[in-house]
Each structure stands twice: as C-alpha cells, then as structure tokens.
Enzyme design. Sequence first.
Site, PDB file in Angstrom:
ATOM      1  N   CYS A  79      16.273  40.105  -6.200  1.00 25.07           N
ATOM      2  CA  CYS A  79      16.257  40.106  -7.664  1.00 25.07           C
ATOM      3  C   CYS A  79      15.137  39.206  -8.177  1.00 25.07           C
ATOM      4  O   CYS A  79      14.953  38.091  -7.692  1.00 25.07           O
ATOM      5  CB  CYS A  79      17.601  39.620  -8.201  1.00 25.07           C
ATOM      6  SG  CYS A  79      17.735  39.732 -10.000  1.00 25.07           S
ATOM      7  N   ASP A 136      28.220  34.400  -6.538  1.00 26.10           N
ATOM      8  CA  ASP A 136      27.422  35.584  -6.217  1.00 26.10           C
ATOM      9  C   ASP A 136      25.946  35.234  -6.104  1.00 26.10           C
ATOM     10  O   ASP A 136      25.401  34.511  -6.933  1.00 26.10           O
ATOM     11  CB  ASP A 136      27.622  36.634  -7.316  1.00 26.10           C
ATOM     12  CG  ASP A 136      26.784  37.875  -7.078  1.00 26.10           C
ATOM     13  OD1 ASP A 136      26.594  38.240  -5.914  1.00 26.10           O
ATOM     14  OD2 ASP A 136      26.320  38.479  -8.061  1.00 26.10           O
ATOM     15  N   TYR A 174      16.470  47.716   2.068  1.00 23.48           N
ATOM     16  CA  TYR A 174      17.342  47.002   1.146  1.00 23.48           C
ATOM     17  C   TYR A 174      16.606  46.876  -0.174  1.00 23.48           C
ATOM     18  O   TYR A 174      15.522  46.304  -0.236  1.00 23.48           O
ATOM     19  CB  TYR A 174      17.678  45.613   1.711  1.00 23.48           C
ATOM     20  CG  TYR A 174      18.607  44.799   0.844  1.00 23.48           C
ATOM     21  CD1 TYR A 174      19.788  45.331   0.339  1.00 23.48           C
ATOM     22  CD2 TYR A 174      18.298  43.471   0.545  1.00 23.48           C
ATOM     23  CE1 TYR A 174      20.645  44.565  -0.438  1.00 23.48           C
ATOM     24  CE2 TYR A 174      19.153  42.696  -0.219  1.00 23.48           C
ATOM     25  CZ  TYR A 174      20.323  43.246  -0.715  1.00 23.48           C
ATOM     26  OH  TYR A 174      21.175  42.483  -1.487  1.00 23.48           O
ATOM     27  N   GLY A 201      16.626  46.177  -4.525  1.00 23.83           N
ATOM     28  CA  GLY A 201      17.310  45.654  -5.697  1.00 23.83           C
ATOM     29  C   GLY A 201      17.514  46.762  -6.701  1.00 23.83           C
ATOM     30  O   GLY A 201      16.643  47.631  -6.868  1.00 23.83           O
ATOM     31  N   MET A 202      18.658  46.754  -7.383  1.00 22.72           N
ATOM     32  CA  MET A 202      18.928  47.812  -8.344  1.00 22.72           C
ATOM     33  C   MET A 202      18.105  47.667  -9.615  1.00 22.72           C
ATOM     34  O   MET A 202      18.129  48.530 -10.483  1.00 22.72           O
ATOM     35  CB  MET A 202      20.422  47.846  -8.673  1.00 22.72           C
ATOM     36  CG  MET A 202      21.289  48.356  -7.534  1.00 22.72           C
ATOM     37  SD  MET A 202      20.912  50.080  -7.088  1.00 22.72           S
ATOM     38  CE  MET A 202      19.904  49.840  -5.620  1.00 22.72           C
ATOM     39  N   GLY A 203      17.334  46.572  -9.687  1.00 23.46           N
ATOM     40  CA  GLY A 203      16.403  46.427 -10.795  1.00 23.46           C
ATOM     41  C   GLY A 203      14.994  46.862 -10.414  1.00 23.46           C
ATOM     42  O   GLY A 203      14.064  46.743 -11.214  1.00 23.46           O
ATOM     43  N   ARG A 210      21.488  50.587 -16.573  1.00 27.01           N
ATOM     44  CA  ARG A 210      21.792  49.185 -16.865  1.00 27.01           C
ATOM     45  C   ARG A 210      20.829  48.651 -17.908  1.00 27.01           C
ATOM     46  O   ARG A 210      19.657  49.015 -17.962  1.00 27.01           O
ATOM     47  CB  ARG A 210      21.698  48.344 -15.580  1.00 27.01           C
ATOM     48  CG  ARG A 210      20.333  48.339 -14.985  1.00 27.01           C
ATOM     49  CD  ARG A 210      20.260  47.564 -13.711  1.00 27.01           C
ATOM     50  NE  ARG A 210      20.732  46.214 -13.858  1.00 27.01           N
ATOM     51  CZ  ARG A 210      20.303  45.210 -13.110  1.00 27.01           C
ATOM     52  NH1 ARG A 210      19.401  45.418 -12.185  1.00 27.01           N
ATOM     53  NH2 ARG A 210      20.791  43.992 -13.269  1.00 27.01           N
ATOM     54  N   GLN A 247      12.964  44.437 -12.338  1.00 24.01           N
ATOM     55  CA  GLN A 247      13.557  43.115 -12.163  1.00 24.01           C
ATOM     56  C   GLN A 247      14.119  42.978 -10.743  1.00 24.01           C
ATOM     57  O   GLN A 247      15.065  42.230 -10.507  1.00 24.01           O
ATOM     58  CB  GLN A 247      14.668  42.889 -13.190  1.00 24.01           C
ATOM     59  CG  GLN A 247      14.178  42.899 -14.624  1.00 24.01           C
ATOM     60  CD  GLN A 247      15.283  42.640 -15.624  1.00 24.01           C
ATOM     61  OE1 GLN A 247      16.180  41.830 -15.380  1.00 24.01           O
ATOM     62  NE2 GLN A 247      15.237  43.331 -16.747  1.00 24.01           N
TER      63      GLN A 247
END
Length: 311
Positions: free
Chosen positions: A133, A158, A205, A207-209, A221, A233
Amino acid sequence: MPSLYPLVSLAMSHSLSLVLLPLWTLYSEAHMAASMAALGGIAIVHCNCTSSQQASIIRPAKSLRVPVTESVGADGEWMVGAAIGTRESDRERLEHLVKAGANVVVLDSSGAQNLIQAGVDGLRVGMRSGSICTTQEVCAVGRGQPFTRCHGVPVIADGGISNSEHIVKALVLGASTVTMGSFLAGSTEAPGAYEYMNGQRVKKYRGMGSLEAMTKGSNQRDLGDTAKLKIAQGVVGAVVDKGSVLKFIPYTMQAVKQGFQDLGASSLPSAHELLRSGTLRLEVRTSAAQAEGGDFSVFGCCFNNIIIGSD
C-alpha cells in the site's frame, strides 16, 4: 502457554487469534478460507465481485474439509467471513452473504466513531500500513496499528505483519486480533500460480489500490469507478513461496506463545494488564540494536526451520 482469544463477534475458536483479511489486499478463495478455519482462524472473502460471486465462494469454503478441525460454527461448518462496502447496493449483497452462511461481516468504512455507536464488535486499526500500500506516500494519510481498545471495543491490528515478532508486539500493545496479508500471500492455498523470479519460486501479490487491481473491480472503492483519472495507491509485486498454511501457521503461533511465555503473560488479557499496570514496558531500539537482535556475522545460516515432533 497462553490461550489467545479472538474478539471478532466471538466467531473464531479460542486457539488462534488470526484473521486473513483480504479486504483490498489479498484474494481469499474457498481453499484458503477453509484452511484458515481449519487452523482456528477466519478468512474474510473479498467483495471485488458481484454479490452472487462472493456468495459462491463462501458456500464451498464452509463445506470443504482439511485434516485439522478448529473453527467450526454451530451449523457444523467452517467459520468464514465476508467483506462489504457502504453503498446502497451493499444491502442486497449483505442478504446474499447471510443466506450463503457468512459468520462475520467486515464493513469497509473509516468512520470509527459511527461504527462504535452502531455497536460494532471490533475495529480494524492500521490504515495504509500494508507492504503493498502506498497511500501514505501518495495521499499523506495513514497510521500505524499498535492501539489499545477504543471505547471498550476490541482492536484488530492490521498491516505490516511479516513475522511472529510483529504479532507479539501488536497483541501486547492492546490488539485482540491481527490480520495478515503478505504473510500468507505466498502460501500454497493463496490464489494464483507460482512462477520463478531470480531463481526463487514466487506468487504475485498486488495491492487493491494498484492500477492492475482497479481494472479487475477494486476501483469501486473510494468512488474510483466514477473518476476519470485513476490514482494508484498500491503496487504489484511478488512474495516467496512459503508452503502450506497448515504447516507454517502452527509454527508461527507456537513462536507467539513462547514470546508471551518470555514476557510472563499466561494469556492475552494478562498481557494487556501487564502493560496497563506498568509491569511490562517497551523500549525504543536503535537501528544497531535491531540489527544485533537478529542473526549477524554469519554466512549461510538456516532460518525458520520447522521441527514437528510426534508422540
């Protein structure tokens, strides 16, 4: 050894205080969800898909069987959680998830005070501190995860958990549960195919941003699906193969228990009490002290070996 207790709607077993939280971090499909439940933890199934697709992941995850039995609910099936957002359409998603048998629902929202007033069972703390992130760099927003209970609500630590040391620190500092993304991303159960990079076996792997993830559904999002200019992001990378979670998670948790033993804490509540009373104190270490705290001045050392004994 301490008995680590979870406080996420009391959904998890009393032997493992771990959550696989793939909310914008790691896609958790049925195999991983079942394996985490088998170890006594819980996986939260991502919501970067339609509500029916999300429900279709939960159903087989609850019925799959792995050779360890821990986090089984009242219905005799695995404990599996699911993530939802705060849009109006998520009301319908919630109905699908409940019908599919979700045991825990994780709401992706930054309004902590409103959530507390609504009666949430726990708060996830650790904004934008994950390994993939970049929100803190891009938006100057984010904070670390070591916080104690907030208004009596348990905290889920987290972000940034990469070894058993971090788990011990997070729990001792007041967390009731920790979430793990990259730590599990290279496992056999994690979705994705293995590939080789510089001679090492790895899995992707992301990041969802990240821009790549945005093209796969995560751009909903932060209202990103309505924005003409996409701002990343997060990043995309790879993590080294770690084998099955059924092997390295028990090893990790044993290391955590030994850490508590060294601290003189027989349980998670007792560790929190030791901190509040001032009996347990933390110190800031220099970079040199941190380096000397691990292995150094040796060549070809073997690290993280797992020895499994038999009766």
